[in-house]
Write a protein that holds these residues in place. Structure first.
Motif, short mmCIF file in Angstrom:
data_model
loop_
_atom_site.label_atom_id
_atom_site.label_comp_id
_atom_site.label_asym_id
_atom_site.label_seq_id
_atom_site.Cartn_x
_atom_site.Cartn_y
_atom_site.Cartn_z
N LYS A 14 6.66 -4.72 16.82
CA LYS A 14 7.08 -2.88 16.55
C LYS A 14 7.79 -2.32 15.75
CE LYS A 14 4.66 -0.79 20.10
NZ LYS A 14 4.29 -0.35 21.57
N ARG A 15 9.15 -2.27 16.11
CA ARG A 15 9.91 -2.09 16.32
C ARG A 15 10.36 -2.33 14.02
NH1 ARG A 15 15.74 0.89 17.22
NH2 ARG A 15 16.85 0.32 15.56
N LEU A 16 10.94 -3.31 14.23
CA LEU A 16 10.67 -4.38 12.55
C LEU A 16 9.86 -3.19 11.59
CD1 LEU A 16 12.98 -6.91 13.23
CD2 LEU A 16 13.47 -4.83 13.64
N ALA A 17 8.65 -3.90 11.99
CA ALA A 17 7.69 -3.28 11.49
C ALA A 17 7.04 -2.39 11.89
CB ALA A 17 5.86 -4.60 11.85
N ARG A 18 7.73 -1.36 12.17
CA ARG A 18 7.28 0.72 12.38
C ARG A 18 6.13 0.18 12.49
NH1 ARG A 18 10.53 3.71 11.56
NH2 ARG A 18 13.07 3.40 11.86
N ALA A 19 5.67 -0.01 13.93
CA ALA A 19 4.47 0.11 13.57
C ALA A 19 4.15 0.39 15.27
CB ALA A 19 3.26 -1.49 14.75
N SER A 20 3.07 1.90 15.47
CA SER A 20 3.27 2.93 16.77
C SER A 20 2.16 1.97 17.59
CB SER A 20 2.74 3.66 16.51
OG SER A 20 1.47 3.69 15.90
N TRP A 34 0.72 -0.98 -0.09
CA TRP A 34 -0.29 -0.08 0.20
C TRP A 34 0.71 1.32 -0.03
CZ3 TRP A 34 -4.37 -1.16 -1.77
CH2 TRP A 34 -4.99 -2.44 -1.38
N ASN A 35 2.32 0.87 -0.48
CA ASN A 35 3.08 2.45 -0.25
C ASN A 35 3.00 3.03 0.66
OD1 ASN A 35 4.59 2.02 -2.55
ND2 ASN A 35 2.59 2.93 -3.71
N LEU A 36 3.46 2.74 2.28
CA LEU A 36 3.29 3.40 2.77
C LEU A 36 4.88 3.47 3.24
CD1 LEU A 36 0.31 1.66 5.34
CD2 LEU A 36 0.49 4.43 4.17
N GLU A 37 5.39 4.41 3.19
CA GLU A 37 6.58 4.68 2.99
C GLU A 37 7.12 4.04 4.83
OE1 GLU A 37 4.90 8.88 3.15
OE2 GLU A 37 4.33 6.82 2.46
N PRO A 38 8.49 3.80 5.28
CA PRO A 38 8.65 3.69 6.13
C PRO A 38 8.32 4.65 7.59
CG PRO A 38 10.31 3.00 4.18
CD PRO A 38 9.06 3.77 4.12
N LYS A 39 8.66 5.65 7.26
CA LYS A 39 8.84 6.38 8.21
C LYS A 39 7.08 6.39 8.69
CE LYS A 39 12.15 10.09 6.37
NZ LYS A 39 12.54 10.77 5.22
N ARG A 40 6.36 6.26 7.86
CA ARG A 40 4.41 6.36 8.86
C ARG A 40 4.79 5.37 9.59
NH1 ARG A 40 -1.13 7.90 5.42
NH2 ARG A 40 0.98 9.69 4.41
N GLU A 41 4.33 5.61 11.16
CA GLU A 41 4.55 4.20 11.87
C GLU A 41 2.73 4.10 11.41
OE1 GLU A 41 5.66 5.28 15.93
OE2 GLU A 41 7.97 3.75 14.22
N ILE A 42 2.64 2.66 12.13
CA ILE A 42 0.72 1.93 11.69
C ILE A 42 0.69 1.45 12.69
CG2 ILE A 42 1.46 2.41 9.27
CD1 ILE A 42 2.04 -0.90 9.85
N GLU A 43 -0.47 1.68 12.93
CA GLU A 43 -1.67 0.44 13.99
C GLU A 43 -1.44 -0.32 13.07
OE1 GLU A 43 -4.57 2.88 15.61
OE2 GLU A 43 -3.53 4.38 16.63
N VAL A 44 -1.54 -1.54 14.53
CA VAL A 44 -1.24 -2.59 13.56
C VAL A 44 -2.33 -3.93 14.95
CG1 VAL A 44 -0.35 -5.08 12.97
CG2 VAL A 44 0.13 -3.44 12.38
N ILE A 45 -3.32 -4.48 13.73
CA ILE A 45 -4.46 -5.55 14.55
C ILE A 45 -4.53 -7.00 14.36
CG2 ILE A 45 -7.09 -5.94 15.16
CD1 ILE A 45 -7.38 -2.55 13.99
N ILE A 46 -3.74 -7.57 15.31
CA ILE A 46 -3.95 -8.78 14.85
C ILE A 46 -5.30 -9.84 15.69
CG2 ILE A 46 -2.55 -11.89 15.48
CD1 ILE A 46 -0.40 -9.09 15.67
N ASN A 47 -5.66 -10.43 14.79
CA ASN A 47 -6.66 -11.24 15.31
C ASN A 47 -5.92 -12.97 15.54
OD1 ASN A 47 -9.09 -12.76 15.72
ND2 ASN A 47 -10.11 -12.36 13.97
N ILE A 48 -6.48 -13.32 17.00
CA ILE A 48 -5.47 -14.89 16.84
C ILE A 48 -6.94 -15.61 16.76
CG2 ILE A 48 -4.37 -14.18 18.40
CD1 ILE A 48 -6.08 -14.64 21.34
N HIS A 49 -6.07 -16.83 16.54
CA HIS A 49 -7.49 -18.12 16.43
C HIS A 49 -7.99 -18.45 17.78
CE1 HIS A 49 -8.12 -22.49 15.24
NE2 HIS A 49 -8.97 -22.10 14.77
N LYS A 50 -6.80 -18.81 18.28
CA LYS A 50 -7.27 -19.30 19.74
C LYS A 50 -6.07 -18.02 21.27
CE LYS A 50 -4.81 -23.54 20.30
NZ LYS A 50 -4.00 -23.29 19.36
#
Length: 881
Positions: free
Chosen positions: A778-784, A747-763
RNA sequence: GGACGCGUAGCUCAGUCGGUUGGAGCGUUGCGCUCACAUCGCAAAGGUCACAGGUUCGAGUCCUGUCGCGUCCACCA
């Protein structure tokens, strides 16, 4: 902590480090009864040679082996040296003299040989200097030369022993003659090459009228014809019985002989017999009591037996003879004929089969035990397929022509008494006898010939250790362990060393023979100076550094496969060296010496390690285990690539990035340091210079005081640090990070832009590992921010699947969803087809009953996982619309 | 004529004991000079594993054959 310079400059360090090794006397190995020996002998390069890529490969392999074994605690002896290369060296010196307008016969034998020695003193060690440049850790103190006194003694000893045993004899046979070098060659030194020749059909008149047509590729030899041979079954020639043929141009009368050796299908079925110039004809001649008429001089010009053609070169004479035959109406036709013709392996001149008196070694009796040794597995070839090549050759071995009509070499220890007659005049003696033991005459003359260079090389594994003297070195280091060489040399050298070792020493000379591939250029042609397609290893060293050259050539050489080389391949090694340098520089910049001290085993047991820490230790020891195994099995490229993969794509790409979060921790410091220093030791045999340079900057006193890395122990295996659990969990986290990165990139999100990630677990429970490692994720995925739990897919979010996890990336309407839809659809198709194939398999009774249980279980689990994923995927698709 | 080796991504090649979704380097494309490294990093595209049979529950992997390429050996002149 001492730091590394910003830029890595291989040239700055290499010479300095090599000198420090020499000064430290690290290469020399002394027999030590408390330790096991490991010895190899260098395939002696010849003194006229300069280092080419084949050497670079060969010697790098040996250096890896010897450094590996040295680190493993063996008394590692790599015996170096050079061979005198009789023909090649004589040629070089003759050429040099020719430039000064001097011929060797002007100088005379003694002066000429002195001249060669002088040449050798100046140029003969070029190759040795180059081997040092390559980093070879040979025991230079022991360096030997095949013309050294000791080795020459061995040659004399061997000659006299074989003569007394009746295994050396002199005889008049057809040998391969090089008209340019003007010497006999062994069968191995005459190399067959396909040549576009002609098959000439010539009429030979029958005395009572009529004629016979013979076919030949070498019409000039007809001057020496003494018969015509046909197959007794050949109906075409039955009525020739009892008739006489007139040899055209010479007018000699020729007998007709009938012999089944003649192939009826070839040519006209009638063979002209020239016993002095063809091996088959020679045999026919002996069988039928035919005279042998030699029509050529040593330089392949026609001699006085050739009548009016005397003085012409063989090819000139061929043309003249064809012309004369045409004039007389005896020439029928010539047709194109491709056939293999022997060429001198030194000067590539076409070899002439020639009858001449030479010395031979009877090989069959020597071959027998050498065949057994390999058949019984006492000597093993790697890769194994060469065993067959060796055995085939040995089974068909022929006597070895060992006399050479040159001056540079070991002179044959045979003397002739001028007053004794016939064969009785031969005196074989290591030193010149004062008088003939039979008649007492002092008129004694030494045989002018010298021995084949290989007659000294075949003794190399024991003569270099002092044989025939029973030296401590010989006792300790012989038999040697591995022999590393190229396939071209199996017959010349390997086979003969085995025979000599068993015959003279009663023991095989080595246990393993590793045959590496041939270095070719990118088009697959063997590199050779004359073709101008060489890539000079010294140029590559100048350009990329020795370590880069070594690492590159090893990593692209699969076991025993030929290597197709182009200059760009050396970038691989250069880049890796650079990476290694910068990796080490980073670590050294961040290490605090007092925090690095620890016994890793104790530390490992008593400290709570994080998942990445357990993982990197596990990966290191898995790699170490694999690398050790590969080196034991001569799989050098796999070993090199495993280290490359570990250091670059695991240690640098992941561990170092992760450790940046906690680099000041005692635990982080210890592990960073330990993995680095152990990796350097593991890599040292491959890249000796750079690993030493970095090693010297480490606080190594803590473990292995003082000395060079080259005498440090090979890292000790710690199986308990290998953790499948850690490797599996870490792999999942890496996949998680990679998936998030993919989504960002998609999605062309440049590395500088920090993002939010939601993880849905199975169990419930699936989140545990992620939560424990959330910082680095968080650091390696550059997620805030990362939310984990049971979540439904939010509106306007990208989604991805990794294992049983579902990843959402809220996008706030930044992008169009068409792309996402396409991707999901593609994914759906792939999964659906996979589920189908697994279902099919699971329904198959054959599979469920015959496959191991765990395989079936795994398949079922995998299917369940896929089904879950596809469900989610379809949901997402629906949501996007 | 005999023996051996090789046909896997655009190129050069790995691929362990037959086992889930076939790898690397280079090249190509996109993004990034994030304080170890642009000789770098993140990601993408790209495969009928030469072809045809066979063995097997299952084949890039084992067997047979075919085709193409290469090497070595060989006394049809």
């Amino acid at each position: 902590m001492e730091e590394l310079s910003k830029a890595y400059n291989p040239h700055e360090v290499e010479d300095r480090i090599y000198k420090s090794w020499e000064d430290g006397n690290y290469f020399h190995a002394k027999p030590d009864p408390n330790k096991k020996p490991y010895s190899i002998v260098i395939p002696p390069p010849n003194i006229t040679g300069i280092l080419h890529m084949g050497h670079a490969l060969n010697d790098t392999i040996q250096d890896i082996l010897i450094r590996f074994k040295r680190m493993q605690g063996f008394v590692a002896e790599w015996m170096p040296g050079t061979d005198h290369a009789g023909i090649a060296t004589q040629n070089v010196v003759e050429r040099k003299l020719a430039k000064e307008g001097i011929k060797r016969h002007d100088l005379g034998r003694e002066k000429f040989v002195e001249e060669v020695w002088r040449w050798r003193d100046v140029y003969g060690s070029t190759i040795i200097r180059q081997l040092k440049k390559l980093g070879c850790s040979c025991d230079w103190e022991r360096a030997r030369f095949t013309m050294d006194e000791g080795l020459s003694d061995a040659v004399l000893e061997v000659f006299t022993r074989l003569y007394e045993k009746g295994l050396i004899y002199k005889g008049n046979y057809i040998i391969n003659w090089c008209p340019r070098c003007q010497t006999a060659l062994s069968d191995e030194e005459s190399q067959h090459k396909d040549v576009d020749g002609m098959l000439y059909h010539i009429k030979y008149p029958v005395k009572d009228g009529g004629f016979v047509i013979v076919a030949t590729t070498r019409p000039e030899t007809m001057l020496g014809d003494v018969a015509i041979a046909v197959n007794p079954k050949d109906k075409r020639y039955i009525d020739l019985k009892g008739k006489t043929i007139i040899l055209p141009l010479v007018d000699r009368e020729l007998k007709i002989i009938f012999d089944p050796l003649v192939d009826m299908k070839f040519g006209t079925g009638a063979l002209k017999v020239t016993p002095a110039h063809d091996p088959v004809d020679f045999e026919l001649g002996l069988k039928n009591g035919l005279p042998q008429i030699n029509v050529m001089n040593e330089d392949a010009t026609i001699n006085s037996n050739g009548g009016e053609y005397e003085g012409m070169d063989r090819l000139e004479a061929r043309e003249a003879i064809i012309e004369d035959l045409k004039e007389r109406g005896l020439f029928i036709k010539s047709e194109a004929h491709r056939h293999a013709v022997g060429h001198c392996y030194r000067c590539h001149t076409m070899v002439e089969p020639r009858l001449s008196p030479q010395w031979f070694v009877k090989m069959k009796p020597l071959a027998k035990p050498a065949i057994d040794a390999v058949k019984k597995g006492k000597i093993k070839f790697h890769p194994e397929r060469w065993t067959k090549v060796y055995l085939d050759w040995m089974d068909n071995i022929r006597d070895w022509c060992i006399s050479r009509q040159i001056w540079w070499g070991h002179r044959i220890p045979v003397y002739y008494c001028k007053s004794c007659q016939g064969k009785d005049n031969i005196i074989v003696s290591k030193i010149k006898p004062d008088k003939c033991p039979k008649c007492g005459s002092t008129e004694i003359e030494q045989d002018p010939d010298v021995l084949d260079t290989w007659f000294s090389s075949w003794l190399w594994p024991f003569s270099t250790f002092g044989w025939p003297k029973e030296t401590p070195e010989l006792k300790y280091f012989y038999p040697t362990d591995s022999l590393v060489t190229a396939q071209e040399i199996i017959f010349f050298w390997v086979a003969r060393m085995i025979m000599a070792g068993i015959e003279f020493r009663g023991q095989i000379p080595f246990k393993d023979v590793y045959i590496h591939g041939t270095v070719r250029d990118i088009t697959g042609t063997k590199m050779s100076k004359s073709l101008g397609n060489v890539i000079d290893p010294l140029d590559m060293i100048a350009k990329y550094g020795t370590d880069a050259l070594r690492f590159s050539i090893i990593s692209i050489t699969a076991q025993g496969q030929d290597v197709f080389l182009s200059e760009s391949k050396f970038e691989l090694g250069r880049n890796f060296a650079n990476k290694l340098w910068n990796m080490s520089r980073f670590i050294l910049m961040n290490l605090e010496e007092e925090k690095t001290a620890a016994d890793l085993c104790v530390f490992f047991k008593e400290t709570d390690l994080t998942l990445p820490q357990r993982w990197i230790l596990s990966r290191f020891y898995s790699t170490l285990d694999y690398v050790t195994k590969c080196l034991d099995e001569y799989k050098f490229n796999e070993a090199a690539n495993a280290i490359y993969e570990f250091l670059w794509h695991e240690f640098c790409d992941w561990y170092i990035e992760i450790v940046k979060l906690s680099i000041d921790d005692k635990t982080s410091q210890v592990i960073l340091y330990k993995v680095l220093e152990k990796s350097l030791r593991m890599l040292h045999p491959f890249m000796p210079f750079i690993t030493e340079e970095i090693w010297l900057k480490l606080p190594h006193e803590l473990d292995h005081p003082g000395l060079s890395i080259m005498v440090q122990p090979w890292p000790h295996m710690q199986k308990e640090m290998i953790s499948i659990d850690a490797e599996v969990k870490m792999k999942e986290l890496i996949e998680l990070v990679t998936t998030i990165r993919n989504m960002r990139s998609a999605w062309n999100l440049e590395p500088k832009r920090e993002i939010e990630v939601i993880i849905n677990i199975h169990k419930i429970g699936d989140e545990k590992t992620i939560l424990e490692n959330i910082d680095f994720v968080k650091r390696l995925a550059r997620a805030s921010k990362v939310d984990i739990g049971k979540f439904a897919k939010p509106k306007n979010a990208a989604s991805g699947i990794v294992g049983s996890l579902e990843i959402f990336l809220p996008l706030e309407g930044l992008i169009d969803f068409d792309k996402e839809r396409l991707r999901l659809k593609k994914e759906e198709v792939r999964m659906a087809s996979e589920i189908k194939s697994i279902s099919g398999r699971l329904k198959d009774k054959n599979f469920t009953s015959k496959a191991p249980e765990e395989v079936v279980a795994k398949q079922e689990a995998y299917k369940a996982e896929l089904e879950l994923q596809i469900k989610k995927l379809r949901n997402n698709l629906k949501e996007i619309g």
